[in-house]
Scaffold this motif. Structure first.
Motif, short mmCIF file in Angstrom:
data_model
loop_
_atom_site.label_atom_id
_atom_site.label_comp_id
_atom_site.label_asym_id
_atom_site.label_seq_id
_atom_site.Cartn_x
_atom_site.Cartn_y
_atom_site.Cartn_z
N VAL A 185 -38.75 16.48 -8.99
CA VAL A 185 -39.19 15.23 -8.67
C VAL A 185 -40.55 14.94 -9.33
O VAL A 185 -40.62 13.84 -9.85
CB VAL A 185 -39.15 14.68 -7.32
CG1 VAL A 185 -39.38 13.29 -6.82
CG2 VAL A 185 -37.82 15.34 -6.49
N GLN A 186 -41.38 15.69 -9.21
CA GLN A 186 -42.47 15.46 -9.87
C GLN A 186 -42.38 15.36 -11.50
O GLN A 186 -43.14 14.70 -11.98
CB GLN A 186 -43.60 16.63 -9.57
CG GLN A 186 -44.19 16.68 -8.20
CD GLN A 186 -42.88 17.19 -7.13
OE1 GLN A 186 -42.15 17.88 -7.49
NE2 GLN A 186 -43.01 16.68 -5.87
N ASP A 187 -41.52 16.44 -11.77
CA ASP A 187 -41.23 16.25 -13.47
C ASP A 187 -40.87 14.80 -14.02
O ASP A 187 -41.26 14.34 -14.97
CB ASP A 187 -40.26 17.41 -13.91
CG ASP A 187 -40.81 18.89 -13.68
OD1 ASP A 187 -42.24 18.95 -13.89
OD2 ASP A 187 -40.04 19.74 -13.43
N SER A 238 -32.16 12.10 -8.76
CA SER A 238 -30.75 12.53 -8.44
C SER A 238 -29.54 12.06 -9.97
O SER A 238 -28.83 12.80 -9.92
CB SER A 238 -30.31 11.64 -7.07
OG SER A 238 -28.96 11.84 -6.96
N LEU A 239 -29.82 11.04 -10.25
CA LEU A 239 -28.82 10.47 -11.29
C LEU A 239 -29.11 11.49 -12.49
O LEU A 239 -27.86 11.72 -13.02
CB LEU A 239 -29.12 9.13 -11.71
CG LEU A 239 -28.70 7.91 -10.66
CD1 LEU A 239 -29.30 6.76 -11.24
CD2 LEU A 239 -27.26 8.18 -10.57
N VAL A 240 -30.20 12.01 -12.97
CA VAL A 240 -30.42 12.75 -14.11
C VAL A 240 -29.88 13.83 -13.79
O VAL A 240 -29.42 14.73 -14.74
CB VAL A 240 -32.01 12.56 -14.65
CG1 VAL A 240 -31.98 13.65 -15.80
CG2 VAL A 240 -32.06 11.17 -15.15
N VAL A 270 -28.14 7.39 -18.20
CA VAL A 270 -27.09 7.69 -17.25
C VAL A 270 -26.48 6.55 -16.65
O VAL A 270 -27.27 5.61 -16.10
CB VAL A 270 -27.64 8.63 -16.19
CG1 VAL A 270 -26.64 9.07 -15.04
CG2 VAL A 270 -28.47 9.75 -16.64
N SER A 271 -25.30 6.11 -16.91
CA SER A 271 -24.45 4.91 -16.11
C SER A 271 -23.58 5.67 -15.44
O SER A 271 -22.49 6.19 -15.62
CB SER A 271 -23.96 4.23 -17.28
OG SER A 271 -22.99 4.93 -18.07
N VAL A 328 -30.35 2.21 -6.87
CA VAL A 328 -30.26 2.24 -8.32
C VAL A 328 -28.99 2.97 -8.92
O VAL A 328 -28.77 4.21 -8.07
CB VAL A 328 -31.49 3.03 -8.57
CG1 VAL A 328 -31.56 3.42 -10.16
CG2 VAL A 328 -32.75 2.12 -8.38
N THR A 329 -28.32 2.42 -9.62
CA THR A 329 -26.83 2.69 -10.21
C THR A 329 -27.08 3.46 -11.63
O THR A 329 -26.01 4.37 -12.05
CB THR A 329 -25.72 1.88 -10.22
OG1 THR A 329 -26.07 0.73 -11.05
CG2 THR A 329 -25.70 1.67 -8.72
#
Length: 506
Positions: A377-379, A360-362, A434-435, A403-404
């Motif tokens: 998600v598998q990737d 989700s973050l990426v 990613v932050s 997870v942030t």
């Protein structure tokens, strides 16, 4: 004989030298040289000194007149019926001698190298790429679309190879096949021009980059020698979904184009590219994405490499390419010193339970860029979950367990050639950062500390995505190396590096 592009002329043993005309000046020199009694030596003999004559006489008294089989075999080796195979000659040399020859060829190359700047490229003629569906230099492109339509028939027969070679399809699930590919790439894939570094890949690294969840063995094209089945050529196409501006396409990512360095004059590279394109079309792939360090027709975007030393003393000792230090060693070491430990609370290695949150973050972060992968998600699980000596991913877990932030890098080994102390060098390459709750500069500084603790000597990053926000602050320095992004059979307006969200481990 012809050796790696350099023509070497020499006399062939066993042929009379009387056929070679002598210059008048040379004849005069010979007549002016004091001569002893005319010799009845064989035509190919050289001048024998008095010491040699005494040794021969002594040997004649102590040894039988008939030559030994060993001596006869040695002499016969230099009396071939025809010209010796140059590949066999090179294979008979030691590794050290082969490296000396490669160094000489790099220094005294008779051919023009591939251009590394756009100005050089525009002066060059690309005979192969002019036949391919890629944008040409100077084309005014204002809209997205394929260069060539999809109505053409797919060729059923493989493209022709030089005599003595044949096609193969590599099944990398076989350990022996994977070992063969490692050997080919480690000896031939990429080497610095001054013959000091050579990339070295392990089997686990190749599994990671070439076998994602939907990989296709049919797109792993190989060339073998018919006589001994030796692997001498390879190119891979890895399926992927990417987004180019507003268009999503199913493409192949082209990786590890490699031809044995002793066979590059046989023009196998264009045939490998054509064959991969043919096989990809059979599987329904009409487009491809690839990167290169040289300029070809026509880059979609051109990015620069930035380096951050982690083990500066070692890098200077091995003369790492592009590393410029304009101060004394002690001051440079102090300037590049890193903290002993990370500072971000909750920073830990990623686990399988984090995959959906990382995804989700990426994916949310990638939506900002014009060229980006569309990851399942598998990737993400395959690409980012930690693997020993291959890829490392860390996440920041907040007080509530969410997870942030995420930062990931992969490692590549290089073999250091001809060095008395160091035999290997390890580079960390940034994948994604990613932050959302942590300052990006602080998160990346922790990534540098972690990369050093893993044994990496240098940290490399491209100026893609949002990377320019921390590169200079963390003492990265821009190198003279560039990486160019290309699309096959697709044209669209060029984009700046900060709009590129795609990183291809290669």
């Amino acid at each position: 004989m012809h050796c790696c592009g350099l023509s070497v002329a020499g006399w062939e043993p066993g042929r009379a030298t009387a056929r070679v005309p002598l210059r008048p000046s040379l004849l005069a020199e010979i007549r002016a040289t004091p001569q002893s009694t005319p010799s009845r030596r064989r035509p190919h003999s050289l001048v024998m000194t008095d010491a040699d004559a005494e040794k021969k006489a002594a040997g004649a008294e102590s040894e039988p007149a008939k030559r030994s089989k060993k001596k006869q075999k040695k002499d016969d080796a230099w009396r071939p019926e025809g010209r010796r195979d140059p590949i066999a000659l090179l294979e008979s040399l030691s590794e050290e001698k082969q490296q000396e020859i490669q160094t000489a060829l790099h220094l005294f190359s008779l051919g023009a190298s591939l251009p590394k700047t756009m100005s050089e490229a525009k002066k060059r003629t690309y005979r192969f790429w002019e036949t391919q569906p890629v944008p040409k230099f100077g084309d005014a492109i204002t809209a997205d679309g394929p260069v060539a339509g999809d109505g053409a028939c797919v060729r059923k027969e493989p493209y022709s190879l030089p005599q003595g070679f044949s096609w193969d399809t590599l099944d990398l699930s076989s350990p022996s096949t994977l070992s063969e590919l490692c050997a080919l790439l480690n000896e031939n894939y990429l080497e610095e021009d001054d013959n000091t570094f050579r990339l070295s890949f392990c089997a686990e690294y190749l599994r990671w980059t070439l076998q994602p969840p939907d990989w296709l063995a049919h797109c792993h094209c190989a060339v073998r020698v018919n006589s001994n089945q030796k692997l001498v050529g390879f190119i891979a196409g890895v399926p992927a979904d990417i987004r180019i501006y507003e268009t999503q396409k199913r493409v192949v990512q082209v990786k590890f184009l490699c031809v044995h360095k002793k066979l590059r004059l046989k023009r196998m590279t264009p045939v490998l590219i054509r064959e991969l394109a043919r096989r990809a079309r059979q599987q329904g792939f009409l487009q491809a994405v690839y990167t290169a360090g040289v300029v070809l027709p026509t880059p979609l975007s051109s990015c620069s490499y930035w380096h951050r030393p982690l083990n500066l003393r070692k890098l200077l000792e091995v003369n790492y390419p592009g590393l410029r230090v304009k101060m004394n060693l002690q001051r440079a070491l102090k300037l590049n010193r890193l903290p002993e430990a990370t500072k971000t609370p909750g920073l830990r290695p990623a686990a399988k339970a984090d995959v959906e949150r990382i995804h989700s973050l990426v994916q949310t972060n990638l939506c900002k860029f014009h060229l980006r992968p569309v990851l399942s998600v598998q990737d993400v699980e395959h690409l980012l979950l930690p693997r020993d000596n291959v890829v490392d991913t860390y996440v920041v877990e907040g007080p509530d367990g969410t997870v942030t932030d995420v930062v990931s890098f992969y490692s590549v080994w290089s073999k250091v050639l001809n060095h008395p102390v160091h035999s290997g060098l390890r580079e960390a390459h940034l994948l994604y950062v990613v932050s959302t709750a942590t300052d990006q500069v602080e998160l990346m500084e922790d990534a540098l500390v972690l990369a050093k603790s893993k044994g990496n000597d240098i940290f490399c990053a491209l100026d893609v995505m949002d990377n320019t926000t921390f590169l200079e602050q963390l003492k990265f320095s821009i190198s003279d190396r560039s990486l160019h992004y290309y699309l096959y059979n697709w044209m669209c307006p060029n984009m700046s590096p900060d709009k590129v969200g795609l990183v291809l481990p290669n």
